[in-house]
Design a protein around this motif. Structure first.
Motif, PDB file in Angstrom:
ATOM      1  N   PHE A 105      21.683 -51.862   2.948  1.00 37.28           N
ATOM      2  CA  PHE A 105      22.556 -50.912   3.647  1.00 37.28           C
ATOM      3  C   PHE A 105      22.393 -49.515   3.043  1.00 37.28           C
ATOM      4  O   PHE A 105      22.235 -48.522   3.762  1.00 37.28           O
ATOM      5  CB  PHE A 105      24.006 -51.392   3.529  1.00 37.28           C
ATOM      6  CG  PHE A 105      24.999 -50.482   4.180  1.00 37.28           C
ATOM      7  CD1 PHE A 105      25.121 -50.424   5.561  1.00 37.28           C
ATOM      8  CD2 PHE A 105      25.826 -49.669   3.409  1.00 37.28           C
ATOM      9  CE1 PHE A 105      26.042 -49.584   6.171  1.00 37.28           C
ATOM     10  CE2 PHE A 105      26.747 -48.825   4.010  1.00 37.28           C
ATOM     11  CZ  PHE A 105      26.853 -48.779   5.395  1.00 37.28           C
ATOM     12  N   LEU A 106      22.418 -49.441   1.710  1.00 39.03           N
ATOM     13  CA  LEU A 106      22.283 -48.136   1.051  1.00 39.03           C
ATOM     14  C   LEU A 106      20.943 -47.489   1.411  1.00 39.03           C
ATOM     15  O   LEU A 106      20.895 -46.302   1.754  1.00 39.03           O
ATOM     16  CB  LEU A 106      22.406 -48.302  -0.474  1.00 39.03           C
ATOM     17  CG  LEU A 106      22.241 -47.010  -1.273  1.00 39.03           C
ATOM     18  CD1 LEU A 106      23.383 -46.039  -1.004  1.00 39.03           C
ATOM     19  CD2 LEU A 106      22.159 -47.304  -2.774  1.00 39.03           C
ATOM     20  N   SER A 107      19.875 -48.269   1.345  1.00 40.28           N
ATOM     21  CA  SER A 107      18.549 -47.714   1.669  1.00 40.28           C
ATOM     22  C   SER A 107      18.515 -47.194   3.095  1.00 40.28           C
ATOM     23  O   SER A 107      17.980 -46.114   3.363  1.00 40.28           O
ATOM     24  CB  SER A 107      17.459 -48.784   1.517  1.00 40.28           C
ATOM     25  OG  SER A 107      17.449 -49.291   0.230  1.00 40.28           O
ATOM     26  N   ALA A 108      19.087 -47.967   4.007  1.00 40.81           N
ATOM     27  CA  ALA A 108      19.064 -47.560   5.423  1.00 40.81           C
ATOM     28  C   ALA A 108      19.829 -46.253   5.622  1.00 40.81           C
ATOM     29  O   ALA A 108      19.363 -45.346   6.327  1.00 40.81           O
ATOM     30  CB  ALA A 108      19.666 -48.671   6.280  1.00 40.81           C
ATOM     31  N   VAL A 109      20.997 -46.144   4.966  1.00 41.21           N
ATOM     32  CA  VAL A 109      21.811 -44.938   5.164  1.00 41.21           C
ATOM     33  C   VAL A 109      21.152 -43.727   4.489  1.00 41.21           C
ATOM     34  O   VAL A 109      21.154 -42.617   5.044  1.00 41.21           O
ATOM     35  CB  VAL A 109      23.247 -45.173   4.641  1.00 41.21           C
ATOM     36  CG1 VAL A 109      24.085 -43.928   4.809  1.00 41.21           C
ATOM     37  CG2 VAL A 109      23.906 -46.324   5.387  1.00 41.21           C
ATOM     38  N   LEU A 110      20.588 -43.938   3.315  1.00 35.27           N
ATOM     39  CA  LEU A 110      19.890 -42.834   2.641  1.00 35.27           C
ATOM     40  C   LEU A 110      18.728 -42.335   3.509  1.00 35.27           C
ATOM     41  O   LEU A 110      18.499 -41.128   3.646  1.00 35.27           O
ATOM     42  CB  LEU A 110      19.361 -43.291   1.277  1.00 35.27           C
ATOM     43  CG  LEU A 110      20.391 -43.478   0.160  1.00 35.27           C
ATOM     44  CD1 LEU A 110      19.738 -44.141  -1.059  1.00 35.27           C
ATOM     45  CD2 LEU A 110      21.016 -42.154  -0.253  1.00 35.27           C
ATOM     46  N   GLU A 111      18.006 -43.275   4.076  1.00 34.79           N
ATOM     47  CA  GLU A 111      16.861 -42.918   4.930  1.00 34.79           C
ATOM     48  C   GLU A 111      17.332 -42.068   6.123  1.00 34.79           C
ATOM     49  O   GLU A 111      16.722 -41.047   6.455  1.00 34.79           O
ATOM     50  CB  GLU A 111      16.227 -44.225   5.429  1.00 34.79           C
ATOM     51  CG  GLU A 111      15.015 -44.047   6.306  1.00 34.79           C
ATOM     52  CD  GLU A 111      13.740 -43.962   5.486  1.00 34.79           C
ATOM     53  OE1 GLU A 111      13.518 -44.850   4.658  1.00 34.79           O
ATOM     54  OE2 GLU A 111      12.994 -42.978   5.695  1.00 34.79           O
ATOM     55  N   MET A 112      18.422 -42.452   6.719  1.00 35.95           N
ATOM     56  CA  MET A 112      18.939 -41.708   7.879  1.00 35.95           C
ATOM     57  C   MET A 112      19.432 -40.326   7.466  1.00 35.95           C
ATOM     58  O   MET A 112      19.282 -39.351   8.209  1.00 35.95           O
ATOM     59  CB  MET A 112      20.061 -42.516   8.555  1.00 35.95           C
ATOM     60  CG  MET A 112      19.550 -43.784   9.212  1.00 35.95           C
ATOM     61  SD  MET A 112      20.864 -44.941   9.609  1.00 35.95           S
ATOM     62  CE  MET A 112      21.114 -44.638  11.310  1.00 35.95           C
TER      63      MET A 112
END
Ligand code: SF4
Length: 287
Positions: A105-112
């Motif tokens: 989840f953290l990786s996905a949000v950081l990427e966005m």
């Protein structure tokens, strides 16, 4: 995919540069005895009874702490504050709990966030696999990184986990030139002991400031050279112990191991600040 968060605080000025929106993620593998966010530790929503006095009457009502949210919905919330980020040099900070406890989840949000040009900070205990830091480091503009207790056995006793990976991950971030603000919680009798302070200083000198091929280390002017390349100076923030979470321990039916320990004041930090600054570190109080 969804992530579990328990709060979004807007207009924060303590969790990184500029005006920030701080997302508090729920779940943490540590059990620090001085934890000021005990409601963040369990990795699932919790229902507690909230008591308030309204117009002279005692009101009790159930309240749920923690809710699941999709990355796209969280980004929508964060993006509402973009104008403030742009005007102040701010951004979003992921805090907790331990944000790396929800790695996908953290990786996905950081990427966005990166795709939208939003500056990112991650406030972490450092307790995670090194591979995860490899994954999120390119997506993170600033790490707020706790360094609490240097002795392994003491760390295990007061936080419930080993500090080995915490030290290794920090070395990786510093030596790869990432932007890191170290945070040292100053807790009387636990982290604020002569033994721990000496071990903190030795760790910074011997493990974080290493001699590269040039063999050149300059501490006094806050410049650190690694293999001929200047990397960022070591910055450290002292966080004085406070007991503001005592009501939360009661509400979440948790034992407060430091019950009765008096708060430290900013002025109590002065001599420690001077001692660490004399090593050439850039030291601030709070934040
Ligand atoms: S790492 Fe932070 S959130 Fe987790 S127990 Fe320690 S102080 Fe609390």
């Amino acid at each position: 995919m969804e992530g579990l968060i328990f709060d979004i605080r807007r207009f924060s000025v303590h969790d990184g540069p500029g005006i920030r929106t701080t997302v508090f993620m729920k779940g943490c593998p540590l059990t620090c005895q001085w934890c000021h966010n005990p409601e963040s530790r369990l990795g699932e929503p919790e229902v507690t009874v909230k008591r308030q006095v309204l117009e002279g009457r005692n009101i009790s009502k159930p309240e749920t702490t923690g809710y699941w949210i999709k990355p796209s919905d969280l980004i929508h919330e964060i993006s509402r504050d973009r104008i403030y980020f742009e005007e102040s040099g701010g951004g979003v900070t992921f805090s907790g709990g331990e944000p790396l406890f929800q790695p996908d989840f953290l990786s996905a949000v950081l990427e966005m966030c990166k795709q939208k040009g939003i500056e990112t900070a991650v406030d972490t205990s450092g307790y995670a696999d090194l591979e995860l830091f490899h994954r999120i480091a390119p997506l993170t503009d600033l790490f707020l990184y706790d360094l609490k207790i240097l002795d392994h056995e003491d760390h295990l006793h007061f936080t419930g986990v080993s500090n080995e990976c915490i030290k290794q991950n920090l070395k990786y971030l510093i030596h790869s030139g990432k932007n890191v603000l170290l945070r040292f919680p100053v807790v009387p009798g636990i982290s604020n002991t002569r033994k721990n302070i000496e071990e903190l200083k030795a760790f910074i000198l011997n493990e974080l400031l290493y001699k590269g091929k040039t063999g050149h280390i300059s501490l006094k002017d806050h410049r650190i050279f690694s293999e001929g390349t200047m990397i960022k100076p070591i910055r450290l923030s002292l966080l004085p112990y406070h007991s503001m979470a005592r009501e939360k321990y009661h509400r979440f039916h948790m034992t407060n191991p430091l019950k009765g320990l008096p708060d430290l004041q900013t002025r109590d930090m002065d001599s420690l600040k001077q001692e660490l600054e004399s090593m050439g570190l850039s030291v601030t109080i709070g934040g």
